[in-house]
Write an enzyme that holds these catalytic residues in place. Structure first.
Site, PDB file in Angstrom:
ATOM      1  N   ASN A   8       1.048  -1.094  -0.035  1.00  0.00           N
ATOM      2  CA  ASN A   8       0.099  -0.026  -0.122  1.00  0.00           C
ATOM      3  C   ASN A   8       0.957   1.324   0.091  1.00  0.00           C
ATOM      4  O   ASN A   8       1.379   1.643   1.081  1.00  0.00           O
ATOM      5  CB  ASN A   8      -0.809   0.103   1.346  1.00  0.00           C
ATOM      6  CG  ASN A   8      -1.806   1.212   1.364  1.00  0.00           C
ATOM      7  OD1 ASN A   8      -1.760   2.042   0.387  1.00  0.00           O
ATOM      8  ND2 ASN A   8      -2.879   1.119   2.284  1.00  0.00           N
ATOM      9  N   ARG A  89      -2.377  -2.147  -3.765  1.00  0.00           N
ATOM     10  CA  ARG A  89      -3.398  -1.149  -3.872  1.00  0.00           C
ATOM     11  C   ARG A  89      -3.196  -0.139  -4.719  1.00  0.00           C
ATOM     12  O   ARG A  89      -2.248   0.587  -4.475  1.00  0.00           O
ATOM     13  CB  ARG A  89      -3.586  -0.809  -2.403  1.00  0.00           C
ATOM     14  CG  ARG A  89      -4.861   0.001  -2.145  1.00  0.00           C
ATOM     15  CD  ARG A  89      -4.558   0.885  -0.921  1.00  0.00           C
ATOM     16  NE  ARG A  89      -5.554   1.897  -0.966  1.00  0.00           N
ATOM     17  CZ  ARG A  89      -5.530   3.132  -0.386  1.00  0.00           C
ATOM     18  NH1 ARG A  89      -4.528   3.452   0.202  1.00  0.00           N
ATOM     19  NH2 ARG A  89      -6.545   4.023  -0.274  1.00  0.00           N
ATOM     20  N   HIS A 178     -12.101   3.823  -1.220  1.00  0.00           N
ATOM     21  CA  HIS A 178     -12.372   2.860   0.148  1.00  0.00           C
ATOM     22  C   HIS A 178     -13.379   1.500  -0.508  1.00  0.00           C
ATOM     23  O   HIS A 178     -13.569   0.795   0.390  1.00  0.00           O
ATOM     24  CB  HIS A 178     -13.320   3.401   1.132  1.00  0.00           C
ATOM     25  CG  HIS A 178     -12.488   4.496   1.716  1.00  0.00           C
ATOM     26  ND1 HIS A 178     -12.996   5.623   2.173  1.00  0.00           N
ATOM     27  CD2 HIS A 178     -11.179   4.840   1.986  1.00  0.00           C
ATOM     28  CE1 HIS A 178     -12.194   6.505   2.792  1.00  0.00           C
ATOM     29  NE2 HIS A 178     -10.859   6.035   2.612  1.00  0.00           N
ATOM     30  N   ARG A 238     -11.016  17.486   4.618  1.00  0.00           N
ATOM     31  CA  ARG A 238     -11.507  17.885   3.095  1.00  0.00           C
ATOM     32  C   ARG A 238     -13.188  18.366   3.515  1.00  0.00           C
ATOM     33  O   ARG A 238     -13.674  17.791   4.494  1.00  0.00           O
ATOM     34  CB  ARG A 238     -11.677  16.540   2.530  1.00  0.00           C
ATOM     35  CG  ARG A 238     -10.180  16.025   1.993  1.00  0.00           C
ATOM     36  CD  ARG A 238     -10.292  14.721   1.266  1.00  0.00           C
ATOM     37  NE  ARG A 238      -9.320  13.814   1.951  1.00  0.00           N
ATOM     38  CZ  ARG A 238      -9.189  12.533   1.809  1.00  0.00           C
ATOM     39  NH1 ARG A 238     -10.107  11.696   1.087  1.00  0.00           N
ATOM     40  NH2 ARG A 238      -8.381  11.888   2.411  1.00  0.00           N
ATOM     41  N   ASP A 280      -7.686  15.941  13.738  1.00  0.00           N
ATOM     42  CA  ASP A 280      -7.863  14.626  14.256  1.00  0.00           C
ATOM     43  C   ASP A 280      -9.069  14.751  15.267  1.00  0.00           C
ATOM     44  O   ASP A 280      -9.061  15.554  16.043  1.00  0.00           O
ATOM     45  CB  ASP A 280      -6.581  14.358  15.107  1.00  0.00           C
ATOM     46  CG  ASP A 280      -6.784  12.858  15.605  1.00  0.00           C
ATOM     47  OD1 ASP A 280      -7.807  12.568  16.053  1.00  0.00           O
ATOM     48  OD2 ASP A 280      -5.650  11.917  15.450  1.00  0.00           O
ATOM     49  N   GLU A 383      -8.428  -3.966   4.651  1.00  0.00           N
ATOM     50  CA  GLU A 383      -8.128  -4.185   2.980  1.00  0.00           C
ATOM     51  C   GLU A 383      -7.055  -4.913   2.665  1.00  0.00           C
ATOM     52  O   GLU A 383      -7.354  -5.529   1.572  1.00  0.00           O
ATOM     53  CB  GLU A 383      -7.804  -2.672   2.522  1.00  0.00           C
ATOM     54  CG  GLU A 383      -8.888  -1.759   2.630  1.00  0.00           C
ATOM     55  CD  GLU A 383      -8.588  -0.206   3.259  1.00  0.00           C
ATOM     56  OE1 GLU A 383      -8.058  -0.017   4.341  1.00  0.00           O
ATOM     57  OE2 GLU A 383      -8.973   0.619   2.286  1.00  0.00           O
TER      58      GLU A 383
HETATM   59  P1  ADP Z   1      -6.688   7.122   6.996  1.00  0.00           P
HETATM   60  O1  ADP Z   1      -6.589   5.671   6.754  1.00  0.00           O
HETATM   61  O2  ADP Z   1      -7.910   7.623   6.259  1.00  0.00           O
HETATM   62  O3  ADP Z   1      -5.825   7.941   7.218  1.00  0.00           O
HETATM   63  P2  ADP Z   1      -7.813   6.169   9.695  1.00  0.00           P
HETATM   64  O4  ADP Z   1      -8.986   5.162   9.416  1.00  0.00           O
HETATM   65  O5  ADP Z   1      -6.567   5.351  10.167  1.00  0.00           O
HETATM   66  O6  ADP Z   1      -7.424   7.471   8.649  1.00  0.00           O
HETATM   67  O7  ADP Z   1      -8.515   7.402  10.949  1.00  0.00           O
HETATM   68  C1  ADP Z   1      -7.618   8.118  11.388  1.00  0.00           C
HETATM   69  C2  ADP Z   1      -8.666   9.024  12.449  1.00  0.00           C
HETATM   70  O8  ADP Z   1      -9.278   8.156  13.276  1.00  0.00           O
HETATM   71  C3  ADP Z   1      -7.793  10.161  13.224  1.00  0.00           C
HETATM   72  O9  ADP Z   1      -7.492  11.220  12.632  1.00  0.00           O
HETATM   73  C4  ADP Z   1      -8.640   9.951  14.415  1.00  0.00           C
HETATM   74  O10 ADP Z   1      -9.693  11.083  14.086  1.00  0.00           O
HETATM   75  C5  ADP Z   1      -9.251   8.804  14.483  1.00  0.00           C
HETATM   76  N1  ADP Z   1      -8.735   7.814  15.494  1.00  0.00           N
HETATM   77  C6  ADP Z   1      -7.797   6.847  15.223  1.00  0.00           C
HETATM   78  N2  ADP Z   1      -7.719   6.340  16.255  1.00  0.00           N
HETATM   79  C7  ADP Z   1      -8.411   6.486  17.250  1.00  0.00           C
HETATM   80  C8  ADP Z   1      -8.685   6.265  18.590  1.00  0.00           C
HETATM   81  N3  ADP Z   1      -7.977   5.368  19.296  1.00  0.00           N
HETATM   82  N4  ADP Z   1      -9.565   6.852  19.093  1.00  0.00           N
HETATM   83  C9  ADP Z   1     -10.411   7.709  18.648  1.00  0.00           C
HETATM   84  N5  ADP Z   1     -10.150   8.001  17.198  1.00  0.00           N
HETATM   85  C10 ADP Z   1      -9.186   7.750  16.680  1.00  0.00           C
END
Ligand code: ADP
Length: 403
Positions: A8, A89, A178, A238, A280, A383
């Site tokens: 990936n 991917r 996705h 976004r 975040d 995935e």
């Molecule tokens: P991507 O693959 O799109 O980069 P993820 O699916 O890994 O993103 O999601 C990342 C987001 O998930 C973070 O920005 C945060 O908002 C949230 N996140 C990740 N871990 C946690 C957690 N342990 N508790 C709460 N929210 C979380």
């Protein structure tokens, strides 16, 4: 038994997993980060070990060579030819791919022609494919597309109401993203729907990038992301869907170029833009707890957009048997799941079991009450295993070659 590697790659990173197939056992996993920078980070996990080192990765080829060498040095494999297949991917497969495809000249050319639709991703995928080809040229490789699962949508679901000549000439349409995750979730979700003849599932992949998909009888009928991953619900940075005239208005009032505003909508909006705090959701929710008004607005906006899409897809599917939450926020954030459940309660009779929901992080479970009119579950997405399954099937079971 055969070893299959999944890759990936992003513009500056290369994540990998090595599987024993068909057992689907993860032998090792890791990441080459900060490719192209002077300070690379290489992480590899195997057994109960995790090694971190700091090599320089001038490009993806060096990263590929480093990780393959590490597999041998650490005794994870004896030689490269133990790897029987590679699955890459690919973010954008455009109109060309409705399932995984062997990597060959034709596949490469099509992926290259789609670079304008995914400039950072598709270019990096091709560089990465070439990097592995340089080191292990005879190992067959497949491409698994994030857009493939969404190719079953009908024209009414994927056509944008712009002049049709443009749609035809430039293939402008909803491609979604996705898809591999939504496909995995919809297959896993079936175990909660025994006896349901025509399962109707709404899967919510909610992370820093988020998308929602409506699935009927295992096929995608609608998905929230659009031509690119900028569309759909609001995300970490976004905008998601908006009145398109916002774009023109922001260009005219700020004097910024179209490209600058496009970057702003991709990288400075969503949670970050509305709250002014962070992309975040954890930081935004911490500020919500302290009563920060913009954090509260950002969070409410986010939850409402998720509920709005679920409502829209309930109509599109003619009902719903299962709602699935997944990805970073969906798997780990009880407050978001609870808030969305409340927004769905009056119209759809959704009831979240707060006792179960409040402590659930990163694990699969039903989070709705027995009285809930729609079952709600959390399923951690995977995935990579989908890519490994396709690579095993095509390269090993069917014996296809890359060229
Ligand atoms: P991507 O693959 O799109 O980069 P993820 O699916 O890994 O993103 O999601 C990342 C987001 O998930 C973070 O920005 C945060 O908002 C949230 N996140 C990740 N871990 C946690 C957690 N342990 N508790 C709460 N929210 C979380």
């Amino acid at each position: 038994m055969a070893k299959v590697m999944t890759i990936n790659s992003g513009s500056s990173s290369l994540k990998f997993k090595l599987y024993e197939m068909p057992e689907e056992k993860v032998i090792c996993s890791g990441n080459c980060e900060r490719i192209g920078n002077a300070d690379g980070i290489f992480t590899i996990k195997y057994g109960d070990k995790k090694d971190v080192s700091y090599p320089v990765f001038p490009d993806h080829s060096v990263a590929a060579q480093t990780l393959l060498d590490a597999l041998v040095e650490k005794g994870i494999i004896k030689s490269f030819d133990e790897i029987k297949a590679i699955g890459h991917r690919i973010v954008q497969g455009g109109k060309y791919f409705s399932h995984s495809e062997m990597f060959n000249k034709d596949t490469e050319e099509k992926i290259r022609s789609l670079i304008p639709l995914a400039p950072l991703h598709n270019a990096a995928h091709l560089t990465c494919f070439q990097a592995f080809k340089n080191v292990i040229p005879d190992t067959p490789a497949i491409a698994t597309f994030d857009t493939a699962f969404h190719q079953t949508m009908e024209p009414e679901d994927y056509t944008f109401p712009i002049p049709y000549e443009l749609t035809e000439k430039y293939d402008i349409r909803r491609y979604g993203a996705h898809g591999t995750s939504h496909k995995y979730l919809s297959q896993e979700g079936l175990k909660y729907l025994e006896g349901v003849k025509h399962p109707r599932i709404i899967s919510c992949h909610i992370g820093s990038g988020s998308s929602i998909t409506a699935i009927k009888d295992g096929k995608c009928v609608a998905t929230s992301m659009g031509l690119t991953p900028l569309g759909g619900i609001m995300m970490g940075t976004r905008t998601g869907d908006m009145d398109p005239s916002v774009f023109n208005y922001v260009v005219s009032v700020t004097g910024k170029s179209a490209e600058e505003v496009y970057q702003m909508f991709n990288k400075k909006s969503g949670f970050l833009g509305v709250s002014g705090i962070s992309n975040d959701s954890r930081d935004v929710l911490a500020a919500v707890e302290k009563g920060d008004p913009r954090a509260i607005l950002a969070n409410n906006l986010f939850n409402r957009r998720i509920a709005d899409y679920i409502g829209q897809y309930y109509v599109r599917l003619g009902g719903c048997d299962l709602i699935i939450f997944s990805a970073g926020i969906g798997e780990n954030e009880p407050r978001t799941r609870s808030a969305v459940g409340k927004l769905l309660n009056e119209a759809f009779g959704v009831e979240i079991d707060e006792e179960i929901n409040k402590d659930l992080r990163g694990k699969e479970a039903v989070i709705s009450t027995p009285n809930s009119k729609i079952k709600v579950v959390v399923i951690p997405t995977d995935e990579e295993v989908m890519i490994a399954r396709d690579a095993y099937q095509m390269c090993i079971v069917e014996g296809k070659k890359s060229n």
